[in-house]
Design a protein around this motif. Structure first.
Motif, PDB file in Angstrom:
ATOM      1  N   ASP A 154     -49.226   7.711  34.759  1.00 22.06           N
ATOM      2  CA  ASP A 154     -48.237   6.753  34.240  1.00 22.06           C
ATOM      3  C   ASP A 154     -46.833   7.335  34.314  1.00 22.06           C
ATOM      4  OD1 ASP A 154     -50.257   5.035  33.742  1.00 22.06           O
ATOM      5  OD2 ASP A 154     -50.327   5.349  31.566  1.00 22.06           O
ATOM      6  N   LEU A 155     -46.709   8.600  33.910  1.00 21.59           N
ATOM      7  CA  LEU A 155     -45.385   9.231  33.957  1.00 21.59           C
ATOM      8  C   LEU A 155     -44.841   9.232  35.375  1.00 21.59           C
ATOM      9  CD1 LEU A 155     -45.408  12.393  31.639  1.00 21.59           C
ATOM     10  CD2 LEU A 155     -44.462  10.136  31.196  1.00 21.59           C
ATOM     11  N   GLN A 164     -45.208   7.252  37.592  1.00 22.08           N
ATOM     12  CA  GLN A 164     -44.770   5.936  38.050  1.00 22.08           C
ATOM     13  C   GLN A 164     -43.712   5.322  37.151  1.00 22.08           C
ATOM     14  OE1 GLN A 164     -48.430   3.836  38.327  1.00 22.08           O
ATOM     15  NE2 GLN A 164     -49.002   4.808  40.258  1.00 22.08           N
ATOM     16  N   SER A 165     -43.392   6.025  36.059  1.00 18.18           N
ATOM     17  CA  SER A 165     -42.434   5.457  35.129  1.00 18.18           C
ATOM     18  C   SER A 165     -41.009   5.715  35.616  1.00 18.18           C
ATOM     19  CB  SER A 165     -42.645   6.083  33.744  1.00 18.18           C
ATOM     20  OG  SER A 165     -41.435   6.139  33.041  1.00 18.18           O
ATOM     21  N   THR A 166     -40.236   4.634  35.799  1.00 20.04           N
ATOM     22  CA  THR A 166     -38.849   4.820  36.247  1.00 20.04           C
ATOM     23  C   THR A 166     -38.067   5.610  35.207  1.00 20.04           C
ATOM     24  OG1 THR A 166     -38.619   2.545  35.503  1.00 20.04           O
ATOM     25  CG2 THR A 166     -38.397   2.935  37.857  1.00 20.04           C
ATOM     26  N   PHE A 225     -39.198   7.970  33.127  1.00 21.98           N
ATOM     27  CA  PHE A 225     -39.508   9.392  33.209  1.00 21.98           C
ATOM     28  C   PHE A 225     -38.858  10.031  34.433  1.00 21.98           C
ATOM     29  CE2 PHE A 225     -42.128  12.974  34.615  1.00 21.98           C
ATOM     30  CZ  PHE A 225     -42.060  13.766  33.484  1.00 21.98           C
ATOM     31  N   TYR A 235     -40.394   9.126  22.852  1.00 22.33           N
ATOM     32  CA  TYR A 235     -41.792   8.657  22.847  1.00 22.33           C
ATOM     33  C   TYR A 235     -42.440   8.880  21.480  1.00 22.33           C
ATOM     34  CZ  TYR A 235     -42.117   8.068  27.975  1.00 22.33           C
ATOM     35  OH  TYR A 235     -41.974   7.645  29.263  1.00 22.33           O
ATOM     36  N   ALA A 238     -47.880   9.792  25.875  1.00 23.36           N
ATOM     37  CA  ALA A 238     -46.772  10.002  26.814  1.00 23.36           C
ATOM     38  C   ALA A 238     -45.902  11.162  26.362  1.00 23.36           C
ATOM     39  CB  ALA A 238     -45.939   8.729  26.942  1.00 23.36           C
TER      40      ALA A 238
END
Lengths: 285, 268
Positions: free
Chosen positions: A54-55, A57-59, A61, A243, A252
């Motif tokens: 997830d990280l 793909q997180s804009t 992060f 977070y 996260a």
């Protein structure tokens, strides 16, 4: 004496007894919480690496990670460029005067990071000293926004990082054999040539150590971006806090913390190879 | 005579100018809070138009400020004492035994220096929330003992290295017990090293903000946490008075450390 049974030695029983309390405490308050973070980051009903996926793909992060590198590396390079001539200036002073100047360099080292942050806002803020002076000189026409943005973070970083860089380079400069420079001068080398061929290469160990210390210290920085930066200047440490308290997403938060831990672990290992890590203190205020 | 880049005049002038700008940049922000602290309580002013002690009066009459300072001093004192109590014997055992795995233990004791504080803050937050230690004085003291351990370790281990082992050997041969040797021979030689470590630990605990920010709320809030939120949200001029008090205290402690270190260097 090489014997392992000198009369001043403690037996293993006594040694264990003296070491046990601190070891238990460090296991409980240091190792265990680190374990909790790693566990939280990979445990979502069962073992999974989804938090890291997830990280990745997180804009948010990725942006924060880019900020972190930009600020840490940019701040370090500026600290190198400013710190080098300062170290040269210090190295050229007679010892008593050098001590006096060193006190000025060491003062921020001893002051609380909060005092420094507050003071920087008082000096460089919108109503601050510098802007008052600029406004006075320009009849109110010029106002430079130097706080709560990237400039503010870099100013805060520099104030924090410069002493480490200066001391590190100074150590190398002071160990240069002055006769080399004298010889080069006698042989007709100009000042620039002497600098490039003798001073700079011989001060390389101090520069490398200074760079590594600066990057290591700045990569985990929390206070400076939180107080002197804007929303756009979040670094990884601020994201961990975000977070944890804002979105209450502990998975996260833990995964980001593990990323930071690994990054700074690599840097510390690198620094340890360059020289003993004993000189590294006050990490990541 | 000792130019590092030959005796070029222009190079010397350029470095001197740059260096002085840098000294000012490092020095001025830490010192400017002092005149501001004697200024008008209405706004942050430099130079202050009139000199008053109003900001100090505000600080010492507002329980939120004053209380957090008392709390910080309490935490720092208890942390320092407990940290000494745990670290000094451990350092002694590391230096005077041949236990396997000593290197690993020493690494463990130094580790808090090398891990980013935010990581420690998060870990302790997650752990203490399940242990019921959040926002308690006990919780923050425990965390600070862990954070200050490396500083005491470094100082005491170097003190032990410089102390005279022969004295301990002689005492042992003369029949002194372990306990007697520790208290009568080892500790007296370590006084300065322990004092340096204690001062470092005290200052470290007093200034520590990131972990304290994670672990304390309204009940156990320390001064740095109060300052942090005040700088973030209201930027009150009282901060100048707090900053001045803290800076003076830090400088006194720094002077103490430097004087003690000089003394130990001179005697060894």
């Amino acid at each position: 004496m090489a014997s392992s049974t000198s009369a001043s030695d403690l037996g293993p029983g006594t040694a264990l007894l003296l070491l046990a309390p601190l070891t238990v405490l460090m296991a409980a308050i240091l190792l265990y919480p680190l374990g909790v973070i790693v566990w939280t980051s990979v445990n979502n009903g069962g073992f999974t690496l989804s938090a890291y996926a997830d990280l990745a793909q997180s804009t948010l992060f990725l942006k924060v990670l880019r900020n972190t590198f930009e600020i840490a590396i940019g701040g370090t390079l500026m600290s190198l460029v400013i710190g080098y001539p300062v170290a040269m200036h210090l190295a050229a002073q007679p010892p008593t005067r050098r001590t006096a100047y060193l006190i000025m360099v060491m003062l921020p080292f001893w002051t609380s990071i909060l005092v420094k942050s507050f003071a920087l806002v008082a000096v460089f803020g919108n109503q601050g000293l510098v802007n008052q002076l600029l406004g006075f000189l320009s009849g109110g026409a010029i106002k430079l926004p130097m706080m709560f943005n990237r400039v503010g973070v870099i100013l805060g970083m520099l104030n924090f990082l410069l002493p480490f860089m200066i001391l590190s380079i100074l150590g190398s400069l002071l160990s240069i054999d002055r006769r080399l420079i004298l010889a080069a001068e006698t042989m007709g080398a100009g000042p620039l040539r002497i600098f490039w061929r003798i001073t700079l290469p011989l001060s390389m160990p101090g520069m490398i150590a200074g760079i590594l210390i600066n990057v290591t210290l700045s990569i985990g920085m929390y206070i400076t971006p939180a107080l002197l930066g804007g929303r756009q200047d979040m670094m990884v440490a601020n994201l961990v806090d975000f977070y944890t308290r804002q979105t209450l997403d502990w998975t996260a938060a833990s995964a980001s913390a593990v990323v930071l831990l690994v990054l700074s672990g690599l840097l510390v290992a690198l620094l340890g190879r360059v020289r003993g890590a004993a000189g590294l203190s006050g990490a990541g205020a | 005579m000792n130019e590092l880049f030959g005796s070029s005049r222009s190079a010397r002038i350029i470095t001197a100018t740059l260096a002085w700008l840098c000294y000012l940049f490092l020095l001025v922000p830490s010192l400017i809070v002092i005149p501001i602290s004697f200024g008008n309580p209405g706004q942050i002013e430099f130079p202050p138009r009139q000199l008053t002690l109003d900001l100090y009066r505000q600080f010492f009459t507002d329980p939120a400020w004053w209380g957090s300072m008392v709390q910080s001093l309490l935490v720092a004192v208890v942390t320092t004492l407990l940290s000494l109590l745990l670290s000094v014997p451990a350092a002694y055992a590391l230096a005077r035994s041949h236990l396997p795995g000593r290197g690993g233990l020493q690494g463990l004791f130094m580790m808090p220096m090398l891990v980013p504080v935010i990581v420690l803050g998060l870990g302790l937050y997650l752990q203490f929330s399940s242990w019921g230690l959040l926002d308690t004085t006990a919780g923050i003291v425990l965390a600070h003992i862990m954070l200050t351990t490396p500083y005491i370790m470094v100082s005491v281990l170097s003190g032990l290295k410089h102390s005279d082992i022969a004295l301990e050997t002689v005492a042992a041969i003369m029949g002194a017990s372990r306990v007697t040797i520790f208290f009568r021979v080892v500790l007296p030689q370590l006084k300065a090293a322990i004092a340096v470590g204690a001062l470092f630990a005290f200052l470290m605990s007093l200034d520590e903000v990131v972990v304290a920010y994670f672990l304390t709320g309204t009940q156990a809030m320390t001064l740095p946490v109060k300052m942090f939120s005040s700088i973030r949200w209201e930027l009150t001029p009282v901060l100048a008075a707090v900053s001045t008090l803290l800076t003076v205290l830090s400088l006194l402690i720094a002077l103490g450390i430097i004087a003690l270190q000089r003394k130990t260097e001179a005697s060894s």
